[in-house]
Design a protein around this motif. Structure first.
Motif, PDB file in Angstrom:
ATOM      1  N   ALA A  53      -1.731  -7.541   5.378  1.00 41.19           N
ATOM      2  CA  ALA A  53      -1.210  -8.037   4.105  1.00 41.19           C
ATOM      3  C   ALA A  53       0.202  -8.586   4.263  1.00 41.19           C
ATOM      4  CB  ALA A  53      -1.217  -6.914   3.066  1.00 41.19           C
ATOM      5  N   ASN A  54       0.644  -8.823   5.496  1.00 41.66           N
ATOM      6  CA  ASN A  54       1.992  -9.314   5.791  1.00 41.66           C
ATOM      7  C   ASN A  54       3.062  -8.349   5.311  1.00 41.66           C
ATOM      8  OD1 ASN A  54       1.937 -11.812   7.261  1.00 41.66           O
ATOM      9  ND2 ASN A  54       1.050 -12.785   5.451  1.00 41.66           N
ATOM     10  N   LEU A  55       2.772  -7.060   5.415  1.00 40.71           N
ATOM     11  CA  LEU A  55       3.705  -6.021   5.018  1.00 40.71           C
ATOM     12  C   LEU A  55       4.024  -5.137   6.220  1.00 40.71           C
ATOM     13  CD1 LEU A  55       2.038  -4.938   1.648  1.00 40.71           C
ATOM     14  CD2 LEU A  55       3.950  -6.517   1.938  1.00 40.71           C
ATOM     15  N   SER A  56       5.135  -4.426   6.132  1.00 39.23           N
ATOM     16  CA  SER A  56       5.483  -3.468   7.181  1.00 39.23           C
ATOM     17  C   SER A  56       4.482  -2.310   7.162  1.00 39.23           C
ATOM     18  CB  SER A  56       6.902  -2.933   6.958  1.00 39.23           C
ATOM     19  OG  SER A  56       7.847  -3.991   6.977  1.00 39.23           O
ATOM     20  N   PRO A  57       4.262  -1.657   8.301  1.00 40.95           N
ATOM     21  CA  PRO A  57       3.240  -0.602   8.360  1.00 40.95           C
ATOM     22  C   PRO A  57       3.445   0.526   7.362  1.00 40.95           C
ATOM     23  CG  PRO A  57       3.895  -1.249  10.572  1.00 40.95           C
ATOM     24  CD  PRO A  57       4.832  -1.942   9.640  1.00 40.95           C
ATOM     25  N   GLN A  58       4.698   0.829   6.973  1.00 49.54           N
ATOM     26  CA  GLN A  58       4.897   1.958   6.068  1.00 49.54           C
ATOM     27  C   GLN A  58       4.263   1.731   4.704  1.00 49.54           C
ATOM     28  OE1 GLN A  58       7.393   0.069   7.225  1.00 49.54           O
ATOM     29  NE2 GLN A  58       8.891  -0.423   5.624  1.00 49.54           N
ATOM     30  N   TYR A  59       4.039   0.467   4.320  1.00 52.82           N
ATOM     31  CA  TYR A  59       3.418   0.205   3.025  1.00 52.82           C
ATOM     32  C   TYR A  59       1.945   0.603   3.026  1.00 52.82           C
ATOM     33  CZ  TYR A  59       7.584  -2.110   1.344  1.00 52.82           C
ATOM     34  OH  TYR A  59       8.870  -2.362   0.929  1.00 52.82           O
ATOM     35  N   GLY A  60       1.356   0.671   4.196  1.00 51.07           N
ATOM     36  CA  GLY A  60       0.010   1.227   4.274  1.00 51.07           C
ATOM     37  C   GLY A  60      -0.004   2.699   3.920  1.00 51.07           C
ATOM     38  N   LEU A  61       1.044   3.428   4.368  1.00 46.65           N
ATOM     39  CA  LEU A  61       1.150   4.845   4.006  1.00 46.65           C
ATOM     40  C   LEU A  61       1.440   5.014   2.518  1.00 46.65           C
ATOM     41  CD1 LEU A  61       3.252   6.096   7.071  1.00 46.65           C
ATOM     42  CD2 LEU A  61       0.819   6.435   6.674  1.00 46.65           C
ATOM     43  N   TYR A  62       2.296   4.141   1.970  1.00 48.31           N
ATOM     44  CA  TYR A  62       2.607   4.229   0.543  1.00 48.31           C
ATOM     45  C   TYR A  62       1.357   3.975  -0.309  1.00 48.31           C
ATOM     46  CZ  TYR A  62       7.395   3.575   2.300  1.00 48.31           C
ATOM     47  OH  TYR A  62       8.577   3.689   2.986  1.00 48.31           O
ATOM     48  N   SER A  63       0.436   3.185   0.230  1.00 49.64           N
ATOM     49  CA  SER A  63      -0.782   2.851  -0.523  1.00 49.64           C
ATOM     50  C   SER A  63      -1.873   3.895  -0.361  1.00 49.64           C
ATOM     51  CB  SER A  63      -1.320   1.489  -0.049  1.00 49.64           C
ATOM     52  OG  SER A  63      -0.342   0.477  -0.170  1.00 49.64           O
ATOM     53  N   SER A  64      -1.628   4.902   0.479  1.00 51.06           N
ATOM     54  CA  SER A  64      -2.705   5.818   0.840  1.00 51.06           C
ATOM     55  C   SER A  64      -2.579   7.210   0.247  1.00 51.06           C
ATOM     56  CB  SER A  64      -2.781   5.957   2.374  1.00 51.06           C
ATOM     57  OG  SER A  64      -2.970   4.711   2.985  1.00 51.06           O
ATOM     58  N   TYR A  65      -1.445   7.522  -0.374  1.00 51.79           N
ATOM     59  CA  TYR A  65      -1.291   8.915  -0.807  1.00 51.79           C
ATOM     60  C   TYR A  65      -1.538   9.107  -2.299  1.00 51.79           C
ATOM     61  CZ  TYR A  65       3.380   8.100  -2.853  1.00 51.79           C
ATOM     62  OH  TYR A  65       4.426   7.674  -3.630  1.00 51.79           O
ATOM     63  N   LEU A  66      -1.107   8.158  -3.158  1.00 54.05           N
ATOM     64  CA  LEU A  66      -1.233   8.372  -4.601  1.00 54.05           C
ATOM     65  C   LEU A  66      -2.625   8.003  -5.114  1.00 54.05           C
ATOM     66  CD1 LEU A  66       0.205   9.273  -7.141  1.00 54.05           C
ATOM     67  CD2 LEU A  66       0.983   6.912  -7.477  1.00 54.05           C
ATOM     68  N   ALA A  67      -3.222   6.940  -4.570  1.00 53.43           N
ATOM     69  CA  ALA A  67      -4.526   6.478  -5.066  1.00 53.43           C
ATOM     70  C   ALA A  67      -5.614   7.543  -4.949  1.00 53.43           C
ATOM     71  CB  ALA A  67      -4.936   5.197  -4.330  1.00 53.43           C
ATOM     72  N   PRO A  68      -5.738   8.274  -3.825  1.00 56.34           N
ATOM     73  CA  PRO A  68      -6.770   9.324  -3.775  1.00 56.34           C
ATOM     74  C   PRO A  68      -6.576  10.411  -4.825  1.00 56.34           C
ATOM     75  CG  PRO A  68      -6.006   8.799  -1.572  1.00 56.34           C
ATOM     76  CD  PRO A  68      -5.076   8.112  -2.521  1.00 56.34           C
ATOM     77  N   PRO A  73       9.120   5.921  -1.124  1.00 57.51           N
ATOM     78  CA  PRO A  73      10.145   5.380  -2.031  1.00 57.51           C
ATOM     79  C   PRO A  73      10.048   5.991  -3.421  1.00 57.51           C
ATOM     80  CG  PRO A  73       8.369   3.807  -1.756  1.00 57.51           C
ATOM     81  CD  PRO A  73       8.081   4.937  -0.811  1.00 57.51           C
ATOM     82  N   ALA A  74      11.151   6.001  -4.121  1.00 58.65           N
ATOM     83  CA  ALA A  74      11.161   6.469  -5.503  1.00 58.65           C
ATOM     84  C   ALA A  74      10.464   5.434  -6.384  1.00 58.65           C
ATOM     85  CB  ALA A  74      12.600   6.679  -5.975  1.00 58.65           C
ATOM     86  N   PRO A  75       9.849   5.871  -7.464  1.00 63.95           N
ATOM     87  CA  PRO A  75       9.192   4.909  -8.363  1.00 63.95           C
ATOM     88  C   PRO A  75      10.168   3.825  -8.819  1.00 63.95           C
ATOM     89  CG  PRO A  75       8.584   7.148  -8.949  1.00 63.95           C
ATOM     90  CD  PRO A  75       9.666   7.254  -7.913  1.00 63.95           C
ATOM     91  N   SER A  76       9.680   2.570  -8.785  1.00 60.55           N
ATOM     92  CA  SER A  76      10.538   1.439  -9.132  1.00 60.55           C
ATOM     93  C   SER A  76       9.688   0.336  -9.746  1.00 60.55           C
ATOM     94  CB  SER A  76      11.262   0.920  -7.883  1.00 60.55           C
ATOM     95  OG  SER A  76      11.954  -0.269  -8.162  1.00 60.55           O
ATOM     96  N   ALA A  77      10.319  -0.426 -10.625  1.00 60.45           N
ATOM     97  CA  ALA A  77       9.643  -1.564 -11.257  1.00 60.45           C
ATOM     98  C   ALA A  77      10.390  -2.856 -10.969  1.00 60.45           C
ATOM     99  CB  ALA A  77       9.515  -1.336 -12.759  1.00 60.45           C
ATOM    100  N   ASP A  78      10.961  -2.956  -9.776  1.00 63.46           N
ATOM    101  CA  ASP A  78      11.720  -4.152  -9.418  1.00 63.46           C
ATOM    102  C   ASP A  78      10.851  -5.408  -9.397  1.00 63.46           C
ATOM    103  OD1 ASP A  78      13.923  -2.543  -9.171  1.00 63.46           O
ATOM    104  OD2 ASP A  78      13.751  -2.325  -6.983  1.00 63.46           O
ATOM    105  N   PHE A  79       9.568  -5.230  -9.153  1.00 60.28           N
ATOM    106  CA  PHE A  79       8.671  -6.388  -9.084  1.00 60.28           C
ATOM    107  C   PHE A  79       8.286  -6.910 -10.459  1.00 60.28           C
ATOM    108  CE2 PHE A  79       6.036  -2.676  -9.517  1.00 60.28           C
ATOM    109  CZ  PHE A  79       5.046  -3.064 -10.408  1.00 60.28           C
TER     110      PHE A  79
END
Length: 724
Positions: A56-71, A282-288
């Motif tokens: 997804a053209n992202l750094s590897p840590q974003y894969g970890l960020y996407s893997s813990y809350l969704a389950p 990362p802490a919750p953020s709505a910068d996007f």
């Protein structure tokens, strides 16, 4: 509050929070099963998430960020105990297709797409529109997955070959499929041997572990084989990271250096590695949030494709495993659960998630008990994120690609085109359209084109329904049609209840709906069948033309046959067709009978075309021959007969008089179809206003008729629709 209201409220809350149903009966045995399954899946998802984020053209840590809350969110809202939600290769590739070129940055773009896709899924779930997934046909989905497998594998090949940017003098391999192939071929002479060795070894070890796991299961060592299947990826990643660490550490010791991890890797690692990752989440953020509207305006197709593909992947996996394990899932609730995963996850750095087939298979094989295993997966990923960040830095990128390539290639279905060619060749059109456009234009456009082409093919098929001529002249009916259920039913009913060959001029069978886009086609086919009958009359020398001369050897017109049939009709004892069970009709009015047992639907335009065809046949007969050639629809569905009847009334023709249900009964009574001569004469003459013709079926206990050939007024009238 009334008890009934409380029950409804409780049912509504339980439907929105399915976890309430399994939490009430949660046992210690369930906890044991969920712990084992959750830890197993967590060990597998950590290296996979590191692998999928770069897609997804992202750094590897974003894969970890996407893997813990969704389950964890899915554990509360999901209805499948087996599904595990997280990043996948196909969805990561779709997101990464345009992330690199986004003016807002890849991270902001990915988070905005996740938020919008989750919002779309949540709204669809609230509106209970889970059935929209049916828009994607199986050939289109198979084509999309196969093309995605090829595109992703080719896109990861340069990591295996060591064609990284730092080794290509600042150049990089472009992402689109054709450009990626071109650049890989262009720079293949710069392949790095150590990197190729690392990547190839990892692939062999991963696939070897898969083969060994399958062999042990076949030999009866199910638990050992299951352990190898679950841990093989983590074991290979650990071995690759350990190898890198030993090489770098030995080089530093030899040169007496003590650099930080990033500098040491850049100096001494023989291959490109993941590099240092931030510790924790990362802490919750709505910068996007400020970029949501710009993303929606610039990439609406991406948002729609991500939303629907994520749901389709997830619901397909959930349905498959629910059928195997004997429980049911709710598509609309699955939409709401997946929407919340993506919507909430976007605030903690998660890009779009969906159900993973490989991890779901592992979860089910580990005997998961409830969706609560998602909480254990969440804890496992968080533990790895906080404690193993430094260890992840030593993982070679070639090893990550070695995980992706076998995984996505196993999803491809190369045998599907052959099956389609044998079973349904027309389905190859949307299959090829989706496959080619996905590789040439991109996955996000390929799936849309495939869906549109599949719909177009379906409309074309509906516009040209199967129209079979069952006229009984010779043995011209195809053998395949003779064996079909509709043909047998039509023949048996018609032979028993309607008429013999002398009363039926032509018999047709239609398989498919009657709609505005095939109404003209049905008219043409009917006229063509009549013309074929004309040619048959000419070849056999039957009948005379309008001047009374024999037809043999002459050019025969449609009017000649109509007048010839009308002359036969006028020579009958009465201007009627007498229908009696077990007997054929007397030689009288000719019927063009269309069997509509295979017609599920009829719209206004098609019904109007039938009315026009009826009027054409009636007005085309000779005015000197009062009995007409009559169009009759038989064995219609009630909704079809209703539309035809109402449309006929609107067009000035009482179509109820042209409807016939030949299975409707009166088995012991004679049924007489009486042509009202006066109405026929009036209909054949040009009229300024519509004329309503009247026909009726009548039942006469004594079989008497009046002098004009009509039914006696004392008869018990049995009005049965004739164009049904």
């Amino acid at each position: 509050m009334p008890s009934k209201t409380k029950e409804l409220l409780a049912a509504g809350v339980q439907q929105l929070l399915p976890c309430l149903s399994w939490m009430r009966r949660y046992t210690w045995h369930d906890l044991q099963g969920d712990l084992i399954a959750g830890i197993t899946v967590g060990v597998m998802v950590v290296p996979q998430s590191l692998t999928y984020a770069p897609l997804a053209n992202l750094s590897p840590q974003y894969g970890l960020y996407s893997s813990y809350l969704a389950p964890a969110i899915y554990g509360f809202l999901g209805t499948s105990k087996d599904v595990t939600v997280g990043p996948t290769a196909i969805l990561s590739t779709i997101v990464g297709g345009n992330a690199e070129d986004s003016p807002d940055g890849a991270v902001t773009y990915a988070l905005a797409v996740s938020f919008l896709a989750g919002l779309v899924q949540l709204l669809l779930g609230v509106c209970r529109l889970g059935s929209l997934v049916d828009l994607i046909s199986v050939p289109v989905l198979s084509s999309f997955v196969s093309s995605a497998a090829i595109s992703i594998s080719v896109g990861q090949l340069y990591h295996i070959l060591g064609l990284e940017k730092q080794y290509l003098d600042g150049h990089s391999i472009r992402r689109p499929f054709l450009e990626c192939v071109e650049d890989t071929v262009k720079y293949i002479h710069k392949t790095r041997g150590w990197t190729l060795l690392m990547g190839s070894t990892c692939i062999l070890l991963i696939e070897g572990g898969k083969w060994l796991s399958r062999l042990l299961k076949q030999r009866g060592y199910k638990r050992v084989g299951q352990g190898i299947q679950c841990g093989r990826i983590a074991a290979v990643m650990s071995a690759a990271a350990l190898t890198t660490f030993l090489i770098v550490d030995a080089a530093e010791r030899h040169q007496g250096e003590d650099d930080d991890i990033a500098e040491a890797l850049s100096k001494h690692a023989p291959w490109a590695c993941v590099g240092t990752l931030p510790e924790g989440v990362p802490a919750p953020s709505a910068d996007f949030a400020s970029h949501i509207w710009s993303t929606l305006k610039s990439e609406p197709i991406i948002v729609a494709v991500v939303a629907f593909m994520a749901f389709f992947e997830s619901i397909a996996i959930a349905t498959y495993w629910s059928r195997i394990n004997g429980y049911s899932v709710q598509p609309s609730q699955e939409l709401r659960a997946l929407g919340m995963c993506n919507l909430v996850g976007s605030f903690v750095g998660a890009y779009p998630n969906t159900g993973s087939f490989s991890r779901t298979a592992i979860n089910s094989a580990a005997n998961v008990r409830t969706p609560g295993s998602g909480f254990v997966v969440c804890g496992t990923v968080l533990l790895a994120t906080f404690t193993l960040a430094d260890a992840f830095a030593y993982i070679p990128k070639a090893a990550l690609s070695a995980v992706v390539i076998p995984s996505v290639l196993s999803m491809g279905e190369p045998s599907v085109p052959l099956h389609l060619y044998r079973c349904a060749p027309l389905e190859l059109v949307p299959y090829c359209a989706c496959f080619i456009s996905s590789l040439v234009l991109g996955l996000q456009y390929g799936i849309v084109i495939g869906i549109l082409v599949a719909m177009l093919v379906n409309v074309i098929c509906l516009a040209r329904p199967a129209v079979a001529v069952l006229d009984g002249h010779g043995d011209s009916t195809p053998s395949t049609l003779k064996k079909s259920a509709s043909y047998v039913t039509f023949e048996e009913n018609l032979a028993r209840d309607v008429a013999d060959q002398n009363s039926v001029l032509l018999r047709l069978s239609i398989e498919g709906p009657l709609c505005f886009y095939n109404a003209t086609y049905i008219q043409r086919k009917t006229m063509a069948a009549l013309q074929s009958r004309v040619e048959s009359e000419q070849a056999n020398g039957v009948g005379e033309d309008s001047s009374g001369s024999p037809l043999r050897g002459k050019t025969v017109s449609f009017e000649d046959v109509l007048q010839h049939e009308a002359r036969d009709n006028s020579s009958s004892r009465a201007n009627s067709v007498t229908l009696e069970d077990g007997e054929g009709p007397s030689r009288g009015s000719k019927l063009i009978v269309i069997d509509c047992s295979g017609v599920p639907y009829c719209d206004y335009s098609a019904a109007a075309a039938l009315c026009t065809l009826q009027r054409t046949l009636l007005t085309a007969t000779s005015p000197h021959a009062p009995a007409p050639i009559i169009l009759v629809l038989s064995h219609c569905q009630p909704n079809v007969s209703r539309v035809v009847r109402l449309v006929g009334t609107a067009h000035g023709i009482s179509m109820e008089e042209f409807l016939a249900d030949f299975d409707s009964g009166a088995s012991s009574r004679r049924r007489n179809f009486t042509a009202r001569n006066n109405s026929m004469d009036r209909l054949r003459q040009p009229q300024a206003t519509p004329i309503v013709t009247r026909y009726s079926f009548s039942s006469a206990s004594d079989g008497s008729q009046d002098a004009n050939g009509g039914s006696d007024s004392r008869d018990d009238d049995m009005r049965v629709p004739l164009l049904r």
